[in-house]
Design an enzyme around this catalytic site. Sequence first.
Site, PDB file in Angstrom:
ATOM      1  N   GLN A 109     -20.036  17.873 -34.658  1.00  0.00           N
ATOM      2  CA  GLN A 109     -20.039  17.695 -33.209  1.00  0.00           C
ATOM      3  C   GLN A 109     -18.824  18.405 -32.612  1.00  0.00           C
ATOM      4  O   GLN A 109     -18.665  18.432 -31.396  1.00  0.00           O
ATOM      5  CB  GLN A 109     -19.941  16.205 -32.866  1.00  0.00           C
ATOM      6  N   ASN A 110     -17.952  18.923 -33.470  1.00  0.00           N
ATOM      7  CA  ASN A 110     -16.698  19.512 -32.981  1.00  0.00           C
ATOM      8  C   ASN A 110     -16.895  20.979 -32.615  1.00  0.00           C
ATOM      9  O   ASN A 110     -17.721  21.673 -33.187  1.00  0.00           O
ATOM     10  CB  ASN A 110     -15.610  19.370 -34.045  1.00  0.00           C
ATOM     11  N   ASP A 112     -14.105  22.993 -32.394  1.00  0.00           N
ATOM     12  CA  ASP A 112     -12.735  23.491 -32.555  1.00  0.00           C
ATOM     13  C   ASP A 112     -12.547  24.521 -33.664  1.00  0.00           C
ATOM     14  O   ASP A 112     -11.439  25.004 -33.877  1.00  0.00           O
ATOM     15  CB  ASP A 112     -11.781  22.308 -32.775  1.00  0.00           C
ATOM     16  N   HIS A 127     -22.687  21.007 -31.123  1.00  0.00           N
ATOM     17  CA  HIS A 127     -22.206  20.981 -29.741  1.00  0.00           C
ATOM     18  C   HIS A 127     -21.617  22.317 -29.316  1.00  0.00           C
ATOM     19  O   HIS A 127     -20.804  22.391 -28.398  1.00  0.00           O
ATOM     20  CB  HIS A 127     -21.184  19.846 -29.547  1.00  0.00           C
ATOM     21  N   CYS A 138     -25.686  37.783 -16.876  1.00  0.00           N
ATOM     22  CA  CYS A 138     -26.484  38.725 -17.689  1.00  0.00           C
ATOM     23  C   CYS A 138     -26.635  38.266 -19.138  1.00  0.00           C
ATOM     24  O   CYS A 138     -27.278  38.931 -19.932  1.00  0.00           O
ATOM     25  CB  CYS A 138     -25.881  40.129 -17.631  1.00  0.00           C
ATOM     26  N   GLY A 200     -15.393  10.579 -39.036  1.00  0.00           N
ATOM     27  CA  GLY A 200     -14.760  10.679 -37.720  1.00  0.00           C
ATOM     28  C   GLY A 200     -15.718  10.723 -36.545  1.00  0.00           C
ATOM     29  O   GLY A 200     -15.393  11.279 -35.504  1.00  0.00           O
ATOM     30  N   SER A 201     -16.879  10.139 -36.711  1.00  0.00           N
ATOM     31  CA  SER A 201     -17.796  10.032 -35.580  1.00  0.00           C
ATOM     32  C   SER A 201     -18.156   8.568 -35.390  1.00  0.00           C
ATOM     33  O   SER A 201     -18.490   7.881 -36.354  1.00  0.00           O
ATOM     34  CB  SER A 201     -19.073  10.840 -35.818  1.00  0.00           C
ATOM     35  N   ASN A 226     -14.617   6.217 -40.741  1.00  0.00           N
ATOM     36  CA  ASN A 226     -14.302   6.291 -39.315  1.00  0.00           C
ATOM     37  C   ASN A 226     -13.388   5.117 -38.988  1.00  0.00           C
ATOM     38  O   ASN A 226     -13.542   4.042 -39.556  1.00  0.00           O
ATOM     39  CB  ASN A 226     -15.594   6.216 -38.479  1.00  0.00           C
ATOM     40  N   ALA A 244      -9.525   9.575 -41.711  1.00  0.00           N
ATOM     41  CA  ALA A 244     -10.234  10.514 -42.590  1.00  0.00           C
ATOM     42  C   ALA A 244      -9.284  11.456 -43.330  1.00  0.00           C
ATOM     43  O   ALA A 244      -9.536  11.825 -44.475  1.00  0.00           O
ATOM     44  CB  ALA A 244     -11.224  11.336 -41.765  1.00  0.00           C
TER      45      ALA A 244
HETATM   46 ZN    ZN Z   1     -22.477  39.726 -17.377  1.00  0.00          ZN
END
Ligand code: ZN
Length: 258
Positions: A109-110, A112, A127, A138, A200-201, A226, A244
Site C-alpha cells: 500500500q506504500n 515510498d 496505491h 496528454c 504494518g497494515s 502490526n 515490524a
Molecule cells: Zn502533457
Amino acid sequence: MTPFPSQTQTAIDFAADLFRQAKHAVSLTGAGLSTPSGIPDFRSTGTGLWSRDEPLEVASLSTFRTAPERFYEWFRPLASQIYHAQPNPAHLSLAELEKAGRIHSILTQNIDMLHQKAGSQTVIEMHGTMRTLTCTQCYYQMEAALHLDKFVENGKIPCCSKCGNILKPDVILFGEQLPQAAWFKAQREARQCDLMLVVGSSLEVLPVAGLPMQALDHGAHLVIINNAQTYLNVRADVVILEDAAVIIPAIAEKVFNG
Ligand SMILES: [Zn+2]
C-alpha cells in the site's frame, strides 16, 4: 540483541516454521512498515505533520483537479521525506527472503519505493508510486526524479515537457481507482498464496484490506505483524503486536538459520 519475551519468541518461531513450509508466500505491507524509516502514516489522524491538513480532503482527486497548488503544498514535505528515506531492517529482511526464494511477491500500500531501495524485485504497488508522474492533459508519463527534485527544492509545481500542463504523481489519491493491472496481480497473488504475511497494515483501507480474507478463503496461512489490532487478528495463525523493524529480521534470521 535483547531476547524477546517467551510468548513473542514462540510466535516468531511459529511464523518462521510457516515460511519454511510455504511454497508460495506473499507479503502485504502498509504504512506501519515505513514509519521506522521516518515516513508518517498520512492516513491515520492526529499524527504530527498530517493532523492539521486533513489529508482526506487535500489528498483527494477532486482537490487535485480543482486546486492542484493546494495539493502540492501539502505534498511537498511528504515528497521530501520520501526522497530522503532509507529502507529499515524490515524492508531489507523482506528483500533477503525474496532473494532466497521464500517470498514470491510483495503487495504494498506504500508509495515510498523503499521496497525497491531495499532490493525487492517483485513489488506490486497497489496505491501507485512516487517513481513516475503523468500529465493530466496528454497522459505523457515520465520519471519523477528530475521534476520532483526541483519541486522539493523550490516548490514549483511540475509541468509536462510536451504540453505544459500540470503533472500528477502516479500515487492513488482518495477518490481515485486503484491501478487496474496492479490490483489484478495482487488479487491473483492473494488467491494463489499459501502464506500471507501482513506487515504494518491495520487493514482499514478497502479494497486492499480484503486481500487477506481472499487468501484465507483459499486455505492460506495468515501472519500479522502490526502494532495495532486488525479485524482479522482472530483468524490469523500468528499475530505479533510489535514493531515490524524488530520482528521481521528476527523471523528472517530464524528462517535462514533455524
Ligand atoms: Zn502533457
